[in-house]
Design an enzyme around this catalytic site. Structure first.
Site, mmCIF file in Angstrom:
data_model
loop_
_atom_site.group_PDB
_atom_site.id
_atom_site.type_symbol
_atom_site.label_atom_id
_atom_site.label_comp_id
_atom_site.label_asym_id
_atom_site.label_seq_id
_atom_site.Cartn_x
_atom_site.Cartn_y
_atom_site.Cartn_z
ATOM 1 N N ASP A 96 0.809 -1.230 0.000
ATOM 2 C CA ASP A 96 0.000 0.000 0.000
ATOM 3 C C ASP A 96 0.842 1.280 0.000
ATOM 4 O OD1 ASP A 96 0.736 -0.856 2.647
ATOM 5 O OD2 ASP A 96 -0.673 0.596 3.486
ATOM 6 N N GLU B 188 -0.778 -1.873 5.192
ATOM 7 C CA GLU B 188 0.181 -1.827 6.321
ATOM 8 C C GLU B 188 0.135 -0.473 7.002
ATOM 9 O OE1 GLU B 188 3.179 -1.171 8.909
ATOM 10 O OE2 GLU B 188 3.177 -0.060 7.021
HETATM 11 NI NI NI Z 1 6.456 1.114 5.574
#
Ligand code: NI
Length: 399
Positions: free
Chosen positions: A79, A137
């Site tokens: 991401d 994340e």
């Molecule tokens: Ni990172």
């Protein structure tokens, strides 16, 4: 040891091109549809068994060896961040307000490179490699979503490995740290309820802004007065929202921020003190504070045995790499959930190059890294995995 160098030399330009393509098309957490599509197609073309939609946009792929042996998990994150890129490079983000400002485009590329390097040795593999490409994340949700969706089942891995490109460290150095390396993180929200009124008649109000200011100041005493001086902890207020006018005292204020520590007990202490300080200061000033604390990540804790193996592997395959063994950061990572379930190691591959201006910090609109870190990281990670599943790939000598 297996020599991946010739294949890396032949393929590194293609990997850098892939990283630049991913960089051009960043996607926020749980929206990594294009990225996950590229990941799934690449792995499928390498002959891996691919599962998509694991924890929304996550991808799991299994490289099955010819003989039996351990299962090694390799984890990467996909991401990007809600940041407007300010770099003027040909591969700059083409999506307004979204940018790969943490290097996850590099991580995705590196894990695909590792899949490519290892799948070329499939006939010699004893065991299997489970590649986990996780979403989200940055908001600390992707790892848990994938684990809840069964990413650690059938087969259950025995060791989990992952890495982060790291711009606090120059390219050519690697940080491999025993025990706690990155912090547990909690989001905190403090809502202060007062009584609004006319800015010229403060005596008729209960001012939540004044209470909020006192609370922010008093929160600074938690680390300095409540935490044992030899331990580390962070309490940061990162948002203060209240009011929208020159002459109106608002009815409420909201503070948000982050709590960080390496130990769960320390997080509990921070939370308890944030509650007491906020509630009691608010009460003393005629307001009410409500505190909500939500855990975002666990601490990243590396297994010493796994680290010893990796250190020996890295020294053998890349003797010029400077190995840093004492490096901690209060940044957080949801790799911690994989490491909690399956012991392993998460290491930082230095990616800064100050001479080329590639040393802006992570999450900065001008963040970028030295792409020489990509082939190096792929070699280190592939060799680390090979030490478990390629017979004869163990380093000769462990230190
Ligand atoms: Ni990172």
């Amino acid at each position: 040891m297996t020599d991946f160098k010739p294949r890396i030399a032949a393929r590194q330009d293609a990997w850098i091109a892939l990283r630049r393509d991913l960089h051009r098309h960043p996607e926020l957490g749980f929206q990594e549809v294009r990225t996950a599509g590229i990941v799934a197609t690449t792995l499928h073309n390498l002959g891996l068994e691919v599962q998509t939609g694991v924890g929304q946009t996550g991808v799991v792929a299994l490289l099955e060896g010819a003989a039996d042996g351990p299962t090694v998990l390799v984890r990467a994150d996909m991401d990007a961040l809600p940041i407007q890129e300010e770099n003027e490079v040909p591969y700059a983000s083409q999506t307004a307000g979204v940018m790969h400002a943490c290097g996850h485009d590099g991580h995705t590329t590196i894990a695909l490179a590792v899949a490519e390097l290892l799948s070329a040795h499939r006939a010699e593999l004893a065991g299997r490699v489970k590649f986990v490409f996780q979403p989200a994340e940055e908001i600390g949700r992707g790892a848990q979503a994938m684990i809840a969706a069964g990413a650690l089942q059938a087969p259950v891995p025995q060791v989990s490995l992952g890495l982060h490109l790291w711009n606090e460290v120059s390219v050519g150095a690697v940080a491999l740290v025993d025990g706690p390396m990155m912090a547990a993180a909690c989001d905190m929200t403090i809502t202060i309820q007062g009584r609004g009124g006319h800015g010229a008649l403060p005596h008729e109000t209960r001012d939540p802004i004044v209470a909020g200011c006192q609370i922010v100041s008093a929160l600074q005493t938690i680390v300095s007065r409540n935490v044992r001086p030899t331990e580390v902890a962070v309490v940061s207020v990162t948002e203060f929202k209240a009011g929208d006018s020159f002459n109106v005292i608002p009815a409420s204020a909201r503070l948000r921020g982050t709590l960080r520590a390496f130990r769960t007990e320390m997080i509990a202490l921070l939370e308890e003190r944030v509650r007491a300080v906020s509630e009691e200061i608010a009460a003393a000033l005629g307001c009410q504070a409500e505190v909500a604390v939500e855990q975002v990540t666990l601490p990243v804790i590396n297994d010493t045995g796994v680290n010893e193996r990796l250190a020996a592997v890295f020294r053998a395959v890349a003797p010029d790499v400077r190995l840093i063994r004492n490096f901690q950061t209060m940044a957080a990572e949801d790799m911690s959930y994989f490491l909690e379930a399956v012991p392993g190691a998460f290491f930082f591959v230095g990616s800064a190059n100050p001479q080329r201006g590639l040393d802006y910090p992570h999450h900065h609109p001008r963040f970028d890294f030295d792409e020489a870190a990509i082939p190096l990281a792929a070699e280190l990670l592939a060799t680390a995995v090979a030490s478990y599943v390629l017979p004869g790939a163990q380093p000769e000598r462990a230190e």
